[in-house]
Design a protein around this motif. Structure first.
Motif, PDB file in Angstrom:
ATOM      1  N   VAL A  93      17.936  42.221  51.333  1.00 51.24           N
ATOM      2  CA  VAL A  93      17.014  41.363  50.597  1.00 51.24           C
ATOM      3  C   VAL A  93      17.823  40.524  49.618  1.00 51.24           C
ATOM      4  N   ASP A  94      17.772  39.182  49.806  1.00 49.26           N
ATOM      5  CA  ASP A  94      18.539  38.275  48.937  1.00 49.26           C
ATOM      6  C   ASP A  94      17.853  38.209  47.570  1.00 49.26           C
ATOM      7  N   ASP A  95      18.453  38.915  46.625  1.00 52.11           N
ATOM      8  CA  ASP A  95      17.899  38.937  45.276  1.00 52.11           C
ATOM      9  C   ASP A  95      18.640  38.004  44.320  1.00 52.11           C
ATOM     10  N   GLY A  96      19.567  37.163  44.877  1.00 53.21           N
ATOM     11  CA  GLY A  96      20.270  36.187  44.061  1.00 53.21           C
ATOM     12  C   GLY A  96      21.489  36.723  43.355  1.00 53.21           C
ATOM     13  N   LYS A  97      21.772  37.998  43.514  1.00 57.51           N
ATOM     14  CA  LYS A  97      22.899  38.574  42.790  1.00 57.51           C
ATOM     15  C   LYS A  97      24.235  38.055  43.313  1.00 57.51           C
ATOM     16  N   ILE A  98      24.332  37.826  44.608  1.00 60.28           N
ATOM     17  CA  ILE A  98      25.579  37.297  45.170  1.00 60.28           C
ATOM     18  C   ILE A  98      25.827  35.881  44.635  1.00 60.28           C
ATOM     19  N   ASP A  99      24.766  35.093  44.609  1.00 60.31           N
ATOM     20  CA  ASP A  99      24.899  33.728  44.080  1.00 60.31           C
ATOM     21  C   ASP A  99      25.257  33.761  42.600  1.00 60.31           C
ATOM     22  N   GLU A 100      24.654  34.680  41.872  1.00 60.15           N
ATOM     23  CA  GLU A 100      24.964  34.801  40.451  1.00 60.15           C
ATOM     24  C   GLU A 100      26.419  35.185  40.247  1.00 60.15           C
ATOM     25  N   LEU A 101      26.877  36.094  41.096  1.00 54.15           N
ATOM     26  CA  LEU A 101      28.263  36.531  40.979  1.00 54.15           C
ATOM     27  C   LEU A 101      29.217  35.385  41.281  1.00 54.15           C
ATOM     28  N   LEU A 102      28.896  34.566  42.300  1.00 54.34           N
ATOM     29  CA  LEU A 102      29.730  33.418  42.646  1.00 54.34           C
ATOM     30  C   LEU A 102      29.741  32.411  41.497  1.00 54.34           C
ATOM     31  N   SER A 103      28.595  32.194  40.933  1.00 55.20           N
ATOM     32  CA  SER A 103      28.489  31.226  39.849  1.00 55.20           C
ATOM     33  C   SER A 103      29.215  31.690  38.596  1.00 55.20           C
ATOM     34  N   SER A 104      29.309  32.998  38.436  1.00 53.07           N
ATOM     35  CA  SER A 104      29.905  33.532  37.216  1.00 53.07           C
ATOM     36  C   SER A 104      31.427  33.564  37.253  1.00 53.07           C
ATOM     37  N   GLN A 105      32.005  33.397  38.465  1.00 49.70           N
ATOM     38  CA  GLN A 105      33.463  33.471  38.521  1.00 49.70           C
ATOM     39  C   GLN A 105      34.086  32.190  37.952  1.00 49.70           C
ATOM     40  N   ASP A 106      35.253  32.316  37.352  1.00 51.10           N
ATOM     41  CA  ASP A 106      35.971  31.167  36.762  1.00 51.10           C
ATOM     42  C   ASP A 106      36.835  30.549  37.854  1.00 51.10           C
ATOM     43  N   ARG A 107      36.267  29.502  38.503  1.00 51.88           N
ATOM     44  CA  ARG A 107      36.973  28.898  39.643  1.00 51.88           C
ATOM     45  C   ARG A 107      38.285  28.263  39.237  1.00 51.88           C
ATOM     46  N   TRP A 108      38.398  27.868  37.947  1.00 54.83           N
ATOM     47  CA  TRP A 108      39.617  27.202  37.481  1.00 54.83           C
ATOM     48  C   TRP A 108      40.802  28.167  37.419  1.00 54.83           C
ATOM     49  N   LYS A 109      40.495  29.466  37.543  1.00 54.13           N
ATOM     50  CA  LYS A 109      41.576  30.461  37.488  1.00 54.13           C
ATOM     51  C   LYS A 109      41.942  30.952  38.880  1.00 54.13           C
ATOM     52  N   TRP A 110      41.741  30.052  39.843  1.00 50.00           N
ATOM     53  CA  TRP A 110      42.020  30.484  41.212  1.00 50.00           C
ATOM     54  C   TRP A 110      43.473  30.824  41.436  1.00 50.00           C
ATOM     55  N   ILE A 111      44.369  30.156  40.594  1.00 51.98           N
ATOM     56  CA  ILE A 111      45.811  30.420  40.769  1.00 51.98           C
ATOM     57  C   ILE A 111      46.125  31.871  40.417  1.00 51.98           C
ATOM     58  N   THR A 112      45.535  32.356  39.309  1.00 56.84           N
ATOM     59  CA  THR A 112      45.833  33.744  38.877  1.00 56.84           C
ATOM     60  C   THR A 112      45.146  34.787  39.743  1.00 56.84           C
ATOM     61  N   ALA A 113      44.165  34.349  40.536  1.00 56.07           N
ATOM     62  CA  ALA A 113      43.418  35.281  41.374  1.00 56.07           C
ATOM     63  C   ALA A 113      44.305  35.948  42.414  1.00 56.07           C
ATOM     64  N   PHE A 114      45.464  35.267  42.730  1.00 52.34           N
ATOM     65  CA  PHE A 114      46.366  35.854  43.732  1.00 52.34           C
ATOM     66  C   PHE A 114      46.972  37.162  43.239  1.00 52.34           C
ATOM     67  N   SER A 115      47.117  37.263  41.936  1.00 62.09           N
ATOM     68  CA  SER A 115      47.731  38.474  41.377  1.00 62.09           C
ATOM     69  C   SER A 115      46.739  39.326  40.587  1.00 62.09           C
ATOM     70  N   ALA A 116      45.631  38.751  40.215  1.00 60.88           N
ATOM     71  CA  ALA A 116      44.611  39.472  39.435  1.00 60.88           C
ATOM     72  C   ALA A 116      43.356  39.626  40.288  1.00 60.88           C
ATOM     73  N   LYS A 117      43.289  40.730  41.017  1.00 61.75           N
ATOM     74  CA  LYS A 117      42.170  40.948  41.926  1.00 61.75           C
ATOM     75  C   LYS A 117      40.909  41.350  41.160  1.00 61.75           C
ATOM     76  N   LYS A 118      39.760  40.986  41.724  1.00 63.53           N
ATOM     77  CA  LYS A 118      38.469  41.289  41.121  1.00 63.53           C
ATOM     78  C   LYS A 118      37.653  42.192  42.057  1.00 63.53           C
ATOM     79  N   THR A 119      37.150  43.273  41.489  1.00 64.71           N
ATOM     80  CA  THR A 119      36.326  44.208  42.263  1.00 64.71           C
ATOM     81  C   THR A 119      34.960  44.341  41.598  1.00 64.71           C
ATOM     82  N   TYR A 120      33.919  44.157  42.405  1.00 68.23           N
ATOM     83  CA  TYR A 120      32.549  44.229  41.882  1.00 68.23           C
ATOM     84  C   TYR A 120      31.748  45.259  42.683  1.00 68.23           C
TER      85      TYR A 120
END
Length: 464
Positions: A93-120
C-alpha cells in the motif's frame, strides 16, 4: 610583441579553467538533479538496495518482494509451517513514505554518498485478504483435530495404597485468537519467522506437578492412608487400609484434609449388619445332630456404633496399624461365625433333658423339669439366651411362693436354672406337663452345682 603573446596565453588558460569549472558545475548540477528523482548511492531501505532507483522502482521492488514473502511458523514440537504472501494476496500500500524519504535526502551530497551509506528501516504498509488468511490458518496442520492434544492439569491418583501426582500434559492446543494476532502482527511488520511457544499462543494446564497446593494435598491424604488395621471377628476379619479410606477423605471448612465421619459411620454400620448377632437367628446343631433354627433371645454381639466410629476416625488420623476390635454394647462368648462356641447349655423341652458343654465336651447330661404346661408356665423355647447372673444361696420369689435355692443361674428374667432336690425327687419324663415349674429349669442339685461351676455370666443357653 612577446608581451602580447604572453598575455593571450594567460587569457587562454583562464578561459579553459573557467570552461572546466563551468562544465564541472553543470555536471554536478546535472547529477544532483538526477538524484532529485533517484535514491543516492549506498541507500538501503528495509534491507533492500535502493541505489539509483526511483521511488516507483523501489515500490515495485517492494511489491515483488511481497509476492515472494513467506512467514515461517515454528510450533511447540519443532514442526514448522509456512504462510505464503501470495496465498493471502499480500499487497503493498503506497502510503507516501518512499516518496517522503526520497524528498528528504540531500541530493547535493551525492558525492559523499559513495562513502557515507544510508540505511533506512520503514514499516511497509501492506494489505491482505483476511478471509484467505483465515482459510490458510484453518488448513494448517496444527489445527487439524487428529493432531491436537489438549492440555491436562496435573492431578492426584491413588496407586498401590497411596496418592501420587500424575504430571500435567502440556498438549499442543493453540489459542486461535492469540495465534491470529501473532500472525497478523508478523505479516504487517514484515517478520519472516515467529515461534508460537515463545509468543504464548498455546493453551496451558493451570495446575502443574510442582503446584504447592497439589503437593500439600498429596502429603495430607497419604498421611491419612497410612492406617492399616484389622478388625478381629474370630474366624473372619475386616481390614481398613488406604484402599478403603481413600474414598472417605474430604476437606474441612479450613481447607484441611480429614476423614468424612459420615462415611466412616456408614462403614461401621455395615460391620454391624454383617457381624451383629444379638437376638438374631442362630443355626444350631443339637446333641442328636439335628440342625435347628433359633430365633430371638438375648445372646450375641452388638457393635456400639458411635464409639466404634469415633475410634476408627482416630485410628485413621494417627495412622494406626495392627489388630483391633470394635467397641461392643453386648458381647457373646465366641466371635466366630458360630458365636455360640463350644461352651453352652442345651435344654430340650420335649426330652426334658439338659446338657452342659465345656469346650465342645459334655460335662453334664441330666434330666430336668421345665415349666408347667397345664398352668401356662411354659419355659420360653426356640431361642438363645445368655446366663445373666450366678448366685449362690439365692431366694426365689414369685406369685404365691418363696423358695430358697443353692445354685441360681437366671437366663431370661425370672427364668433360670437352679437346684430343686429340696422339693423334687424325680426329674424328666412328663412331669412338666402337669407338675412343672413356674418356668425355671429344675435340676438335680449335684448337676446344678457342676453347671454352676462350668458356666460364666454370658454363657449361651439354648432352649428348644
Amino acid at each position: 610583441m612577446a608581451k602580447k603573446k604572453k598575455k593571450n596565453a594567460k587569457k587562454l588558460v583562464l578561459g579553459v579553467l573557467i570552461a572546466y569549472v563551468a562544465i564541472m558545475a553543470l555536471g554536478y548540477m546535472g547529477v544532483s538533479y538526477y538524484f532529485s528523482s533517484h535514491f543516492l548511492k549506498g541507500t538501503t531501505i528495509s534491507g533492500m538496495d535502493s541505489s539509483n532507483k526511483t521511488a516507483d522502482q523501489v515500490k515495485k521492488k517492494i511489491q515483488k518482494q511481497l509476492g515472494q514473502y513467506k512467514l515461517r511458523i515454528t510450533e511447540i514440537d519443532g514442526k514448522t509451517e509456512t504462510i505464503q504472501g501470495s496465498a493471502i494476496d499480500l499487497t503493498y500500500v503506497d502510503d507516501g513514505k518512499i516518496d517522503e524519504l526520497l524528498s528528504s535526502q540531500d541530493r547535493w551530497k551525492w558525492i559523499t554518498a559513495f562513502s557515507a551509506k544510508k540505511t533506512y528501516e520503514l514499516a511497509v504498509t501492506t494489505t491482505y485478504d483476511e478471509k484467505k488468511l483465515t482459510g490458510v490458518l484453518d488448513d494448517m496442520s496444527c489445527f487439524q483435530q487428529e493432531n491436537i492434544v489438549a492440555p491436562e492439569d496435573a492431578y492426584l491418583k491413588e496407586q498401590d495404597g497411596e496418592y501420587v501426582i500424575v504430571p500435567e500434559v502440556e498438549g499442543n492446543t493453540l489459542d486461535r485468537t492469540k495465534l491470529e494476532s501473532a500472525v497478523k502482527d508478523a505479516i504487517e511488520n514484515g517478520k519472516t519467522e515467529i515461534n508460537l511457544e515463545e509468543l504464548g499462543c498455546y493453551e496451558k494446564p493451570s495446575v502443574l506437578q510442582d503446584d504447592a497446593g497439589l503437593i500439600a494435598e498429596r502429603d495430607a491424604k497419604n498421611q491419612l492412608l497410612k492406617v492399616d488395621i484389622t478388625y478381629d471377628f474370630g474366624d473372619r476379619s475386616e481390614t481398613v487400609d488406604g484402599s478403603v479410606v481413600k474414598d472417605w477423605l474430604i476437606q474441612d471448612s479450613d481447607g484441611n484434609w480429614t476423614v468424612d465421619e459420615s462415611k466412616a459411620a456408614a462403614y461401621v454400620q455395615q460391620l454391624a449388619y454383617k457381624y451383629d448377632t444379638f437376638g438374631l437367628t442362630h443355626e444350631f446343631t443339637t446333641h442328636a445332630g439335628n440342625k435347628i433354627t433359633l430365633k430371638g433371645g438375648d445372646y450375641g454381639w452388638v457393635i456400639k456404633k458411635s464409639e466404634t466410629t469415633a475410634a476408627l476416625v482416630e485410628y485413621i488420623k494417627e495412622g494406626k496399624t495392627g489388630t483391633v476390635e470394635p467397641v461392643y454394647l453386648y458381647e457373646g462368648k465366641s466371635r466366630d461365625t458360630n458365636d455360640i462356641g463350644g461352651t453352652y447349655v442345651e435344654i430340650s423341652i420335649q426330652d426334658q433333658e439338659m446338657w452342659c458343654y465345656k469346650d465342645g465336651v459334655v460335662v453334664v447330661d441330666t434330666p430336668v423339669v421345665t415349666g408347667n404346661v397345664s398352668k401356662g408356665y411354659d419355659t420360653p423355647a426356640g431361642s438363645v439366651w445368655a446366663i445373666d447372673a450366678k448366685k449362690h444361696d439365692a431366694v426365689l420369689k414369685g406369685e404365691g411362693y418363696t423358695q430358697p435355692v443353692t445354685y441360681w443361674m437366671p437366663f431370661n428374667g425370672n427364668v433360670g436354672i437352679h437346684d430343686a432336690d429340696t422339693w423334687r425327687s424325680q426329674y424328666g419324663g412328663e412331669i412338666y406337663k402337669t407338675s412343672g415349674s413356674h418356668g425355671c429349669v429344675n435340676t438335680p442339685t449335684a448337676n446344678a452345682e457342676k453347671i454352676f461351676n462350668t458356666v460364666e455370666i454370658g454363657t449361651p443357653v439354648i432352649v428348644y
